[in-house]
Motif scaffolding. Structure first.
Motif, PDB file in Angstrom:
ATOM      1  N   MET A   1      41.421  -3.151  21.177  1.00 28.15           N
ATOM      2  CA  MET A   1      40.408  -3.293  20.144  1.00 28.15           C
ATOM      3  C   MET A   1      40.436  -4.714  19.603  1.00 28.15           C
ATOM      4  N   SER A   2      39.285  -5.255  19.432  1.00 27.86           N
ATOM      5  CA  SER A   2      39.175  -6.626  18.945  1.00 27.86           C
ATOM      6  C   SER A   2      38.842  -6.621  17.462  1.00 27.86           C
ATOM      7  N   ASP A   3      39.563  -7.417  16.730  1.00 27.21           N
ATOM      8  CA  ASP A   3      39.322  -7.555  15.302  1.00 27.21           C
ATOM      9  C   ASP A   3      38.712  -8.924  15.049  1.00 27.21           C
ATOM     10  N   ALA A   4      37.608  -8.972  14.318  1.00 33.41           N
ATOM     11  CA  ALA A   4      36.902 -10.239  14.107  1.00 33.41           C
ATOM     12  C   ALA A   4      37.800 -11.297  13.487  1.00 33.41           C
ATOM     13  N   ALA A   5      38.707 -10.885  12.611  1.00 30.80           N
ATOM     14  CA  ALA A   5      39.586 -11.848  11.944  1.00 30.80           C
ATOM     15  C   ALA A   5      40.574 -12.467  12.924  1.00 30.80           C
ATOM     16  N   THR A   6      40.910 -11.763  13.999  1.00 32.02           N
ATOM     17  CA  THR A   6      41.872 -12.302  14.949  1.00 32.02           C
ATOM     18  C   THR A   6      41.206 -12.963  16.146  1.00 32.02           C
ATOM     19  N   ASP A   7      39.890 -12.841  16.273  1.00 29.32           N
ATOM     20  CA  ASP A   7      39.182 -13.475  17.378  1.00 29.32           C
ATOM     21  C   ASP A   7      39.102 -14.990  17.212  1.00 29.32           C
ATOM     22  N   THR A   8      39.154 -15.446  15.994  1.00 31.63           N
ATOM     23  CA  THR A   8      39.043 -16.885  15.705  1.00 31.63           C
ATOM     24  C   THR A   8      40.129 -17.309  14.720  1.00 31.63           C
ATOM     25  N   PRO A   9      41.383 -17.170  15.090  1.00 32.44           N
ATOM     26  CA  PRO A   9      42.453 -17.445  14.120  1.00 32.44           C
ATOM     27  C   PRO A   9      42.478 -18.893  13.628  1.00 32.44           C
ATOM     28  N   VAL A  10      42.175 -19.846  14.486  1.00 34.47           N
ATOM     29  CA  VAL A  10      42.202 -21.249  14.058  1.00 34.47           C
ATOM     30  C   VAL A  10      41.049 -21.532  13.107  1.00 34.47           C
ATOM     31  N   LEU A  11      39.853 -21.067  13.463  1.00 30.16           N
ATOM     32  CA  LEU A  11      38.710 -21.262  12.567  1.00 30.16           C
ATOM     33  C   LEU A  11      38.925 -20.552  11.239  1.00 30.16           C
ATOM     34  N   ASP A  12      39.520 -19.364  11.281  1.00 27.25           N
ATOM     35  CA  ASP A  12      39.812 -18.632  10.050  1.00 27.25           C
ATOM     36  C   ASP A  12      40.792 -19.412   9.176  1.00 27.25           C
ATOM     37  N   LEU A  13      41.801 -19.990   9.796  1.00 33.57           N
ATOM     38  CA  LEU A  13      42.776 -20.791   9.058  1.00 33.57           C
ATOM     39  C   LEU A  13      42.116 -22.009   8.430  1.00 33.57           C
ATOM     40  N   LEU A  14      41.288 -22.713   9.212  1.00 28.18           N
ATOM     41  CA  LEU A  14      40.594 -23.887   8.687  1.00 28.18           C
ATOM     42  C   LEU A  14      39.668 -23.514   7.537  1.00 28.18           C
ATOM     43  N   ALA A  15      38.983 -22.404   7.661  1.00 28.86           N
ATOM     44  CA  ALA A  15      38.085 -21.960   6.592  1.00 28.86           C
ATOM     45  C   ALA A  15      38.875 -21.637   5.330  1.00 28.86           C
ATOM     46  N   ALA A  16      40.011 -20.986   5.486  1.00 30.65           N
ATOM     47  CA  ALA A  16      40.845 -20.651   4.332  1.00 30.65           C
ATOM     48  C   ALA A  16      41.401 -21.909   3.673  1.00 30.65           C
ATOM     49  N   MET A  17      41.859 -22.866   4.495  1.00 31.97           N
ATOM     50  CA  MET A  17      42.381 -24.117   3.953  1.00 31.97           C
ATOM     51  C   MET A  17      41.286 -24.866   3.192  1.00 31.97           C
ATOM     52  N   THR A  18      40.090 -24.894   3.755  1.00 32.66           N
ATOM     53  CA  THR A  18      38.975 -25.580   3.110  1.00 32.66           C
ATOM     54  C   THR A  18      38.627 -24.902   1.790  1.00 32.66           C
ATOM     55  N   ALA A  19      38.557 -23.594   1.798  1.00 35.75           N
ATOM     56  CA  ALA A  19      38.247 -22.857   0.569  1.00 35.75           C
ATOM     57  C   ALA A  19      39.293 -23.122  -0.506  1.00 35.75           C
ATOM     58  N   ASP A  20      40.569 -23.107  -0.131  1.00 41.57           N
ATOM     59  CA  ASP A  20      41.642 -23.388  -1.090  1.00 41.57           C
ATOM     60  C   ASP A  20      41.525 -24.808  -1.638  1.00 41.57           C
ATOM     61  N   SER A  21      41.216 -25.754  -0.768  1.00 43.84           N
ATOM     62  CA  SER A  21      41.063 -27.147  -1.182  1.00 43.84           C
ATOM     63  C   SER A  21      39.896 -27.302  -2.150  1.00 43.84           C
ATOM     64  N   LEU A  22      38.779 -26.682  -1.825  1.00 40.01           N
ATOM     65  CA  LEU A  22      37.604 -26.770  -2.689  1.00 40.01           C
ATOM     66  C   LEU A  22      37.889 -26.160  -4.052  1.00 40.01           C
ATOM     67  N   GLU A  23      38.572 -25.032  -4.056  1.00 42.47           N
ATOM     68  CA  GLU A  23      38.911 -24.372  -5.312  1.00 42.47           C
ATOM     69  C   GLU A  23      39.848 -25.233  -6.157  1.00 42.47           C
ATOM     70  N   ALA A  24      40.846 -25.834  -5.520  1.00 41.32           N
ATOM     71  CA  ALA A  24      41.811 -26.663  -6.247  1.00 41.32           C
ATOM     72  C   ALA A  24      41.157 -27.917  -6.817  1.00 41.32           C
ATOM     73  N   ALA A  25      40.224 -28.503  -6.087  1.00 31.17           N
ATOM     74  CA  ALA A  25      39.582 -29.740  -6.524  1.00 31.17           C
ATOM     75  C   ALA A  25      38.440 -29.491  -7.499  1.00 31.17           C
ATOM     76  N   ALA A  26      37.896 -28.290  -7.507  1.00 31.46           N
ATOM     77  CA  ALA A  26      36.716 -27.991  -8.319  1.00 31.46           C
ATOM     78  C   ALA A  26      36.959 -28.199  -9.808  1.00 31.46           C
ATOM     79  N   ALA A  27      38.197 -28.078 -10.244  1.00 29.33           N
ATOM     80  CA  ALA A  27      38.484 -28.269 -11.664  1.00 29.33           C
ATOM     81  C   ALA A  27      38.320 -29.729 -12.081  1.00 29.33           C
ATOM     82  N   ASP A  28      38.470 -30.644 -11.142  1.00 28.66           N
ATOM     83  CA  ASP A  28      38.453 -32.069 -11.475  1.00 28.66           C
ATOM     84  C   ASP A  28      37.289 -32.844 -10.883  1.00 28.66           C
TER      85      ASP A  28
END
Length: 113
Positions: A1-28
């Motif tokens: 069985m294929s899980d969408a979250a595991t089909d693109t682990p690198v893209l998922d990681l990059l998206a999460a890192m970007t979201a975290d970065s945007l959230e951290a910087a948004a205050a300033d």
């Protein structure tokens, strides 16, 4: 069985890192400034066209203008050097060319429907 979250682990990681970065910087930083800073960082690391495409797409959504992008390139040129700015310009042009081609294909698909 294929899980969408595991089909693109690198893209998922990059998206999460970007979201975290945007959230951290948004205050300033407001979103437009944040995207201009990210663009400067892309130039500094000699990023590939896809990186510019992803970030410039968001920048466009925020209403950033081509003059602002040129301003960033001019501002970082003395620090990163001519070669990096030329490389960035080439990558930006390649990213825009792909975006235009995709838009044209989507228009053709809509016309065919």
């Amino acid at each position: 069985m294929s899980d969408a979250a595991t089909d693109t682990p690198v893209l998922d990681l990059l998206a999460a890192m970007t979201a975290d970065s945007l959230e951290a910087a948004a205050a300033d930083l407001d979103p437009a400034t944040l995207l201009l800073v990210r663009l400067a960082a892309l130039v500094a690391v000699d990023a590939p066209p896809f990186s510019y495409a992803a970030n410039l797409s968001v920048a466009g959504d925020l209403g950033l203008e081509a003059d602002q992008v040129r301003g960033v390139l001019a501002a970082v040129a003395p620090i990163v050097g001519t070669a990096r700015v030329v490389s960035a310009t080439t990558s930006i042009a390649a990213a825009l060319a792909v975006a235009i081609e995709i838009a044209e294909l989507e228009q053709d698909d809509e016309a065919d429907e």
